[in-house]
Motif scaffolding. Structure first.
Motif, short mmCIF file in Angstrom:
data_model
loop_
_atom_site.label_atom_id
_atom_site.label_comp_id
_atom_site.label_asym_id
_atom_site.label_seq_id
_atom_site.Cartn_x
_atom_site.Cartn_y
_atom_site.Cartn_z
N LEU A 5 -9.19 40.55 -29.84
CA LEU A 5 -10.38 40.65 -28.99
C LEU A 5 -11.02 42.03 -29.07
N ARG A 6 -10.38 42.97 -29.76
CA ARG A 6 -10.91 44.33 -29.94
C ARG A 6 -11.13 45.05 -28.62
N ARG A 7 -10.27 44.75 -27.64
CA ARG A 7 -10.37 45.50 -26.38
C ARG A 7 -9.82 46.91 -26.61
N ASP A 8 -10.40 47.90 -25.91
CA ASP A 8 -9.84 49.25 -26.08
C ASP A 8 -8.53 49.34 -25.30
N LYS A 9 -7.78 50.39 -25.59
CA LYS A 9 -6.41 50.45 -25.08
C LYS A 9 -6.36 50.40 -23.56
N ALA A 10 -7.24 51.17 -22.91
CA ALA A 10 -7.20 51.23 -21.45
C ALA A 10 -7.46 49.85 -20.84
N GLU A 11 -8.42 49.14 -21.40
CA GLU A 11 -8.74 47.82 -20.86
C GLU A 11 -7.60 46.83 -21.11
N ALA A 12 -7.05 46.88 -22.31
CA ALA A 12 -5.95 45.97 -22.64
C ALA A 12 -4.75 46.22 -21.73
N VAL A 13 -4.49 47.49 -21.43
CA VAL A 13 -3.37 47.84 -20.55
C VAL A 13 -3.65 47.37 -19.13
N ARG A 14 -4.88 47.57 -18.67
CA ARG A 14 -5.24 47.15 -17.32
C ARG A 14 -5.08 45.63 -17.19
N ILE A 15 -5.63 44.90 -18.15
CA ILE A 15 -5.54 43.43 -18.10
C ILE A 15 -4.08 43.00 -18.26
N GLY A 16 -3.34 43.70 -19.13
CA GLY A 16 -1.93 43.39 -19.33
C GLY A 16 -1.13 43.52 -18.03
N ARG A 17 -1.35 44.63 -17.32
CA ARG A 17 -0.64 44.84 -16.05
C ARG A 17 -1.02 43.79 -15.02
N ASP A 18 -2.33 43.52 -14.93
CA ASP A 18 -2.81 42.50 -13.98
C ASP A 18 -2.15 41.15 -14.26
N THR A 19 -2.07 40.83 -15.56
CA THR A 19 -1.57 39.51 -15.92
C THR A 19 -0.06 39.43 -15.68
#
Ligand SMILES: Nc1ncnc2c1ncn2[C@@H]1O[C@H](COP(=O)(O)OP(=O)(O)OP(=O)(O)O)[C@@H](O)[C@H]1O
Ligand SMILES: [Mg+2]
Length: 260
Positions: free
Chosen positions: A106-120
């Motif tokens: 999805l080419r998300r940047d690291k900060a966004e991927a980490v935020r979504i990862g933690r949320d999920t």
């Protein structure tokens, strides 16, 4: 969301799917039940083209996956899949297992991927386990990481193939609870399962497959609680009757099959 028409699949001379017609509407939860070897996994795998159908058509969200010109990667991005084996990367932490595909696909940047990862991970009840490696997690926790990994990709449809079959009985409930919450949120789900209580309580529709065909299909109050077809009845008696389950171990037929 899914339209399957006249789907056939053969492996060499063995015809495994013998003309399947099935529709799954947006927001619907459909559970597929049936004996070992009846073609349930093959059906699921035809939906995202992990298996190539021999004949018939499959459309997902309007895209025909059986069209030779289809952009299958694009279709697959809309579909989350969870298998019996968790298939996590053993050398990555729980959080890293969730961020890698978000970043690469999805080419998300690291900060966004980490935020979504933690949320999920929080959604599946695994806050605090972000830094754990799969080997440090229980089977049920690993399966919830696998579900979270699929959810982090924002799928429109989730396919589950016996997600609790490899788990110790006491770990099954946590995984089913996550799936139930997902169903309550309106996720479209096609679920192969042997958990009849889950099918009865969560499914909008239950499909009983035997020998490559759909034998019976309807609401759980019909198919599970009051099956019409003798083959459905025989199957449910085997699955629900503990005495029968004891003489026929759950994995006995699987071993026989893999030896073929
Ligand atoms: N790649 C393959 N090559 C050859 N035969 C296959 C292949 N995949 C599945 N089969 C055969 O297709 C039939 C249906 O298999 P499938 O895995 O779809 O059954 P299932 O209903 O999911 O069973 P289970 O409940 O044991 O998971 C079986 O006879 C199996 O041996
Ligand atoms: Mg299977």
């Amino acid at each position: 969301m899914i339209r399957i028409r006249e789907l056939r699949k053969s492996f060499g001379a063995l015809e495994v799917l013998k003309g399947i017609d099935l529709a799954v509407e947006w927001g619907e939860v459909v559970c597929v039940i049936g004996p070992s070897g009846s073609g349930k996994s093959t059906l699921l795998r035809c939906v995202n083209l992990l298996e190539e159908p021999t004949a018939g058509s499959v459309t997902v969200g309007g895209a025909e996956v059986t069209d030779p010109d289809v952009d299958i990667d694009r279709v697959r991005r809309r579909i989350g899949m969870v298998f019996q084996a968790f298939n996590l990367f053993p050398h990555l932490t729980a959080l890293e297992n969730l961020t890698i595909a978000q970043r690469r696909v999805l080419r998300r940047d690291k900060a966004e991927a980490v935020r979504i990862g933690r949320d999920t991970l929080r959604r599946v009840g695994l806050t605090g386990k972000e830094a754990a490696y799969p080997a440090q997690l229980s089977g049920g926790q690993q399966q919830r990481v696998a579900i979270a990994r699929a959810l982090a990709m924002d799928p429109e449809l989730m396919l589950f193939d016996e997600p609790t079959s490899a788990l110790d009985p006491e770990l099954v409930g946590d995984v089913l609870a996550v799936m139930r919450a997902l169903a309550d949120e309106g996720m479209t789900m096609l679920v192969v399962t042997h958990e009849m209580s889950f099918a009865r309580e969560v499914a909008d529709r239950v499909v009983f497959m035997d020998d490559g065909v759909i034998v019976e299909e309807g609401g759980p109050e019909q198919v599970v609680a009051a099956p019409r077809h003798p083959r459905t009845r025989a199957f449910l008696t085997r699955v629900l009757d503990p005495a029968a389950a004891r003489v026929v171990p759950d994995d006995g037929s699987r071993d026989a099959r893999s030896g073929r």
